[in-house]
Design a protein around this motif. Sequence first.
Motif, short mmCIF file in Angstrom:
data_model
loop_
_atom_site.label_atom_id
_atom_site.label_comp_id
_atom_site.label_asym_id
_atom_site.label_seq_id
_atom_site.Cartn_x
_atom_site.Cartn_y
_atom_site.Cartn_z
N SER A 298 -12.03 12.92 0.68
CA SER A 298 -12.64 11.59 0.56
C SER A 298 -11.59 10.50 0.63
CB SER A 298 -13.39 11.48 -0.77
OG SER A 298 -14.46 12.37 -0.81
N LEU A 299 -10.50 10.70 -0.10
CA LEU A 299 -9.45 9.71 -0.15
C LEU A 299 -8.84 9.50 1.24
CD1 LEU A 299 -8.04 7.99 -2.27
CD2 LEU A 299 -6.33 9.77 -2.54
N GLY A 300 -8.60 10.59 1.96
CA GLY A 300 -8.04 10.48 3.30
C GLY A 300 -8.93 9.67 4.22
N ARG A 301 -10.24 9.96 4.18
CA ARG A 301 -11.19 9.22 5.03
C ARG A 301 -11.21 7.75 4.68
NH1 ARG A 301 -15.86 13.74 4.22
NH2 ARG A 301 -15.28 15.08 5.98
N ALA A 302 -11.30 7.46 3.37
CA ALA A 302 -11.39 6.06 2.93
C ALA A 302 -10.13 5.29 3.35
CB ALA A 302 -11.58 5.98 1.42
N LEU A 303 -8.97 5.90 3.10
CA LEU A 303 -7.72 5.18 3.38
C LEU A 303 -7.49 5.04 4.88
CD1 LEU A 303 -5.30 6.43 0.60
CD2 LEU A 303 -6.56 4.28 0.77
N ALA A 304 -7.88 6.05 5.66
CA ALA A 304 -7.71 5.94 7.11
C ALA A 304 -8.53 4.77 7.65
CB ALA A 304 -8.13 7.24 7.78
N GLY A 305 -9.80 4.69 7.26
CA GLY A 305 -10.64 3.59 7.72
C GLY A 305 -10.13 2.25 7.22
N PHE A 306 -9.70 2.23 5.96
CA PHE A 306 -9.20 0.99 5.36
C PHE A 306 -7.93 0.52 6.09
CE2 PHE A 306 -6.42 -1.07 2.18
CZ PHE A 306 -7.21 -2.16 1.86
N ALA A 307 -7.04 1.46 6.39
CA ALA A 307 -5.78 1.09 7.06
C ALA A 307 -6.06 0.55 8.46
CB ALA A 307 -4.86 2.31 7.14
N VAL B 150 -16.30 3.35 7.83
CA VAL B 150 -15.47 2.66 6.84
C VAL B 150 -14.73 1.52 7.52
CG1 VAL B 150 -13.45 2.87 5.35
CG2 VAL B 150 -15.17 4.65 5.34
N PHE B 151 -14.17 1.82 8.68
CA PHE B 151 -13.45 0.81 9.45
C PHE B 151 -14.33 -0.40 9.72
CE2 PHE B 151 -12.91 -0.78 13.83
CZ PHE B 151 -11.69 -1.43 13.68
N LEU B 152 -15.55 -0.15 10.20
CA LEU B 152 -16.46 -1.25 10.55
C LEU B 152 -16.83 -2.08 9.33
CD1 LEU B 152 -18.07 -2.45 12.93
CD2 LEU B 152 -20.01 -1.07 12.17
N GLU B 153 -17.14 -1.41 8.21
CA GLU B 153 -17.55 -2.15 7.01
C GLU B 153 -16.39 -2.96 6.44
OE1 GLU B 153 -20.26 -2.84 5.39
OE2 GLU B 153 -21.72 -1.22 5.50
N CYS B 154 -15.18 -2.38 6.48
CA CYS B 154 -14.02 -3.06 5.90
C CYS B 154 -13.52 -4.18 6.81
CB CYS B 154 -12.87 -2.08 5.63
SG CYS B 154 -13.23 -0.93 4.32
#
Lengths: 259, 264
Positions: A63-72, A129-133
């Motif tokens: 979960s953390l990897g997915r969230a941080l990848a999209g966020f980055a 995640v990328f799109l929302e962030c």
Amino acid sequence: MDSAGARRILARWYPVALVLAAWELLSRSGAVSKRLMPSLADIGVALVDALQQGDLAFHAGISLGRALAGFALATVAGVLVGVAMARSRLLEALLEPVFSFTYPVPKIALYPIFIFVFGLGSLSKVMLVFLECLYPITINAYYGMRQVQQVHVWAARNMGASERQVFRRVLLPAAAPTIFAGLRIALPISLIVVIITEIIGESRGLGYYITYASASFEYATAFAGIAAVAAIGFVLDRLLVAVRNRLIFWQRGAAFIGA
Amino acid sequence: MASPTAEYSQAQRLLLGLSLPVLALIAWELCARFMTLPSYLIAPSAIAATTWDMALSGELWRHADASLARALAGFAIGAAGGVGMGLLAGIARPVEHFYEPIVSLTYPVPKIVVLPVLVAWLGAGDASKIAVIAAGVFYPTFINALYGAKAVDRLHVWSARNMGASVVQVFFKVVLPSALPQVLAGLRIAFALSLVVVVAAEMQSSRSGLGFLIITAEDNIRFDLMYAAIIAVALAGFGGDRLLVHLRRRLLVGQMVGREGEHG
């Protein structure tokens, strides 16, 4: 720890202790089924169990990897696009309406399409995640750059600063607090979106872990998963604030909540 | 920061703003007609036709109604608690001290994680969805109301008290109006959030609602239906947001500090 310090901590954190105590009482009183509302001790045992077996760490890592990848990705793209919109009238006229009109639209509705385009695995989640962030980061970078006082730019130019120097030494530092405010809005969103997509349908990640545990009536394990998400969300937010306070050393004190 | 290039006129801005979406739609339509696109990319004209048919037949309304009822119920409960408690915490120190550690600890936590447990507690029906929406809505409304009430000018409160206003009068005539812009900003964030959560919750487990429609249409490979539902979600989000902006304009006559029609 001296007693004054202990008293100060107690004065600040007593409400949390109260809530936890109320939970424990409710759970032990038998008013609510103990299986539905496990006691803190049971949750603690489940948490230790899950940590020892390593599956909690496994799902949390995913979960953390997915969230941080999209966020980055969103941070890089959002700051670039936001800055470009503030610097170019043409790009502003082309993109600003698109962003502001689609901002209130729940992007989660696009998730099924993302599954078709990017597959069932991590990529579709990272892209959502990328799109929302992207939205809060872009818009904050844009407003941050727009807010810079013209006088500061003129003063720098007057003292012989080049375009590049004006950008790096005046515009970017002046916009940085607003950009970080956008990052702080986006970071919890990245976790929310990952968890949502994992709840909807996935076989890995904390969203799946919690859903699976509650579907198997193992509520203590589910709460252990919830505790893990809470810890991750809290630590990520604190880390971001720490980075912000280091980088923006001239303006202290991001509010503890909000802002 | 103004760049030295010339300003665009209102008409030019409108034209430029529309250009990218319109070009994308035309390109999509042309590609769908003359090339073989992946099956999930059906022509915009076909999507529009299905959306129109479903709107006329009432099917879309039925699902939109179910989603909006859940979202608004959760929004109302969460916002009532959030705004009420936030304003109270803004004027009463002990209340603020009570909420501060709880809210700051749980604020960065995605509230949606409790959904599976709420489903177990309250069943897979509306109650669990409404509860998780209310929990999500509470935070932005609470924090904005708190900061709005805390930012009230002390001088205004003192003057009102000095002229004999009661505590209740001070609250309704001084604190509430001056905190209102911030409260409305919180409501706007919360409304967007309530739609996201309701759609997600309906995708996970539901027998009605737009999120349910999207997922079932996808499962049955009815992409036109799926897009119609997505458009309905988009319109609900956009329409609700416009409504709140309009409300803000009506309520804040004479104290519009920010940019008119500011998004974001």
